[in-house]
Design an enzyme around this catalytic site. Structure first.
Site, short mmCIF file in Angstrom:
data_model
loop_
_atom_site.label_atom_id
_atom_site.label_comp_id
_atom_site.label_asym_id
_atom_site.label_seq_id
_atom_site.Cartn_x
_atom_site.Cartn_y
_atom_site.Cartn_z
N CYS A 5 -0.40 -0.49 13.69
CA CYS A 5 0.79 -0.44 12.85
C CYS A 5 0.98 1.01 12.39
O CYS A 5 0.04 1.80 12.44
CB CYS A 5 0.68 -1.38 11.65
SG CYS A 5 -0.64 -0.96 10.48
N HIS A 36 0.82 -1.21 0.00
CA HIS A 36 0.00 0.00 0.00
C HIS A 36 0.85 1.25 0.00
O HIS A 36 2.00 1.24 0.41
CB HIS A 36 -0.97 0.03 1.18
CG HIS A 36 -0.40 -0.40 2.49
ND1 HIS A 36 -0.37 -1.72 2.88
CD2 HIS A 36 0.18 0.29 3.49
CE1 HIS A 36 0.17 -1.82 4.08
NE2 HIS A 36 0.55 -0.61 4.47
#
Length: 639
Positions: free
Chosen positions: A181, A67
């Site tokens: 995260c 991503h």
């Protein structure tokens, strides 16, 4: 918003056959561009590759979710690629990736798409869903499978909230968890889903707080925390920890929450966890410390100091190297007297200016290291206390090892002061952060450094100088081995200073081979680290890899301090490697009969090095040995 709102059929490939991970990323980025959602293809591609360098997005079980979130994205989007024969994606389980989803997220405050992306992440943990996607014959069928699963299944936050309301689920125990995260798009929710599944298999209650890009969801309440049997923190980003004081707690990386969820749940149910203290000190129970407790805490504190110190090391080191370069190009070293060579780097006005500015940056290095280690332990009140301790170490004899001691001492001093001052009346407690913590903290760290840390190190420094002087008549090769190794032991501390002072004194006495061994011993550590970051990328963090090549410049300029951030972050593996490499280089320098009449300058004073060609051979040999040892000894970094 639904998942299919982000998925364009033009951005789906069912016959992907990339040769490797790099090719897979490039191919799927180009697929994303076909959807028309990327404003700047190269900028977006660079962000996807940058994110991948932080740690693999290959989550295992044949799935990868790379991503990129940046301003090059016009609107959120998804691209998908099925790789029939799989591709090596450096996945957590080592298995090839067969299904790859690429996420494009705009760098805006509007995060409505994040819930959709988090749901897709958790759907990918369903084996039947993944199998159906792999077997899709057309892009339209692929989209229909996604849409059907999106309609039938709750999001991870909805599922976790529903389970949290069902107290009847508490059978074997009650576990709470937090997942997070740095990007907060995929791994946060996948870890939550994996923990939820593992808890279901273990027939126990779980509630998971997810801290993604859209903020904290399913937040744990005070009552839930009080009633919990154990807390699991699977996070690579900062999580508010004070609320877990006194609870059994397991800390680990978010990737462990995905791939080792069953083991984490088993540990939590067995009570195999230390008790967490709000000061971040961990008290051991019957089980020994494991990764994620004391070791994880120490590493996190070290890296907080190292990451803030790196810009000072890099900026200051390059400026000093430029000063040497300018002097080297402007003057004839052979025409200078021995005394004038001692001023190399400050002879021309421009060089003197650059070296002065670089020296100021270096002056901040150790205080910054100590200050931010302390802050990671004792929060903002510990910052000033750590700065002072680090400055005393920098100006004294203890060097960077003293600065490490000062950082941890300052942090725990402030934690102790917090407990003491917590008993004060409210009126006095309010002024503690601005008056009492700095006053008593700075006083105590000053006393500790001045009367406990510095005196023995100063005595050690004197003893080392005397010992070296008594060895002057012994084998030069052994002396070169010892001096070279000493330059790498503490990189500015008593061992390093003793070797350097002995070398400069030898110049005055006409023994030029000693200084050659000293300087080459100081050049090896930065050069070895630079080489190791290129050869063994998986042994260093992204930040360390990016700063690594700069160490070639500092090493060749005899700026040993370039290695300090790496030594501070992992002293148990970095120091032995560098000491051995530096010792070998110093011994070879003496064996080859190399000499040096200048006390500084690195490669820029090679015109006055005797037997310069073999001196380079000794430098290369020491660098290679140290770099290989770093690759062997250091553990793999999982980011």
């Amino acid at each position: 918003m639904r998942i299919t709102d982000l998925l364009d059929k033009r951005a789906i490939s069912l016959e992907g056959a990339p040769a490797d991970k790099k090719a897979a990323l490039e191919e799927i980025v180009n697929l994303m561009a076909k959807s028309g959602k990327i404003a700047d293809l190269e900028a977006y591609k660079a962000e996807v590759f940058r994110r991948e360098e932080e740690g693999t997005t290959g989550i295992g079980e044949g799935i990868a979710i790379p991503h990129g979130k940046c301003s090059a994205v016009k609107e959120p989007g998804l691209a998908a690629m099925v790789v029939k024969n799989g591709v090596d994606f450096e996945s957590l389980d080592g298995e090839p990736a067969e299904l790859i989803f690429l996420i494009a997220a705009p760098d805006t405050e509007d995060n409505v798409h994040l819930d959709v992306l988090s749901k897709l992440s958790t759907l990918l943990l369903d084996g039947d869903f993944v199998k159906a996607l792999k077997n899709a014959k057309t892009a339209e069928e692929f989209i229909a499978i996604v849409d059907k699963a999106d309609s039938e299944k709750l999001s991870i936050d909805e599922k976790l909230a529903a389970q949290a309301d069902n107290e009847a689920a508490k059978v074997n125990g009650k576990i709470l968890a937090v997942t997070s995260c740095p990007t907060g798009i995929a791994h946060t929710y996948m870890a939550a889903e994996s923990l939820e599944k593992a808890a279901k298999v273990a027939n126990c209650f779980i509630k998971v707080e997810t801290r993604g890009s859209g903020g904290a969801k399913n937040v744990l309440t005070s009552q839930e925390i009080a009633e919990a049997d154990c807390i699991i923190i699977a996070a690579d980003a900062k999580v508010p920890m004070e609320r877990f004081h006194g609870k059994k707690l397991i800390e680990c990386q978010v990737s462990d929450g995905i791939s080792k969820a069953d083991k984490l749940i088993e540990r939590a149910l067995n009570g195999d966890a230390p008790v967490y203290n709000a000061g971040n000190a961990v008290k051991e129970t019957s089980a020994p410390a494991k990764s994620g407790s004391i070791g994880h805490h120490i590493y996190t504190c070290l890296m907080n100091g190292v990451s803030h110190m790196l810009p000072f090391v890099v900026g200051g080191g390059i400026l000093i190297a430029l000063a040497f370069l300018i002097d080297g190009l402007s003057i004839d070293m052979n025409a200078l007297s021995v005394a004038d060579r001692g001023n190399f780097g400050t002879i021309t006005p421009i060089a003197a200016t650059l070296k002065g500015i670089g020296g100021v940056a270096f002056g901040f290095m150790l205080p910054i290291l100590s200050g931010f280690i302390a802050m990671a332990i004792g929060d903002r009140p510990a910052l000033a206390v750590g700065f002072v301790g680090g400055m005393i170490a920098a100006n004294g004899t203890s060097g960077f090892l003293g600065a490490l001691v000062a950082g941890f001492a300052a942090g725990y001093l402030v934690l102790g002061l917090k407990k003491i001052f917590d008993k004060l009346p409210d009126a006095l407690e309010k002024i503690a952060p601005v008056l009492l913590y700095p006053l008593f903290g700075i006083l105590l760290i000053g006393l500790i450094m001045s009367f406990i840390v510095e005196p023995p190190i100063g005595a050690l420094n004197t003893g080392l100088n005397n010992a070296l002087s008594s060895m002057a008549g012994s084998s030069k090769i052994i002396l070169g081995l010892i001096l070279g190794g000493m330059m790498a032991i503490d990189m500015g501390g008593p061992f390093n200073k003793a070797a350097y002072v002995f070398g400069t004194a030898s110049i005055a006495a006409g023994n030029y081979d000693i200084m050659a061994a000293v300087m080459i011993g100081g050049m090896v550590p930065p050069c070895a680290i630079a080489l190791a970051t290129l050869l063994f990328k998986n042994k260093f963090t992204k930040e360390e890899r990016e700063s690594g090549p700069v160490n070639f410049v500092m090493g060749l300029a005899f700026i040993t301090e370039g290695a300090i951030p790496y030594a501070a972050a992992d002293p148990g593996h970095v120091l032995p490697s560098c000491i051995i490499g530096s010792g070998i280089a110093g011994a070879l320098s003496c064996a080859f009969g190399c000499t040096l009449m200048a006390p500084h300058g690195g490669i820029f004073v090679f015109p006055v090095v005797g037997n310069a060609l073999m001196y380079i051979v000794a430098l290369v040999a020491g660098t290679l040995v140290a770099a290989v040892l770093l690759g062997v000894l250091k553990k793999k970094v999982v980011e």
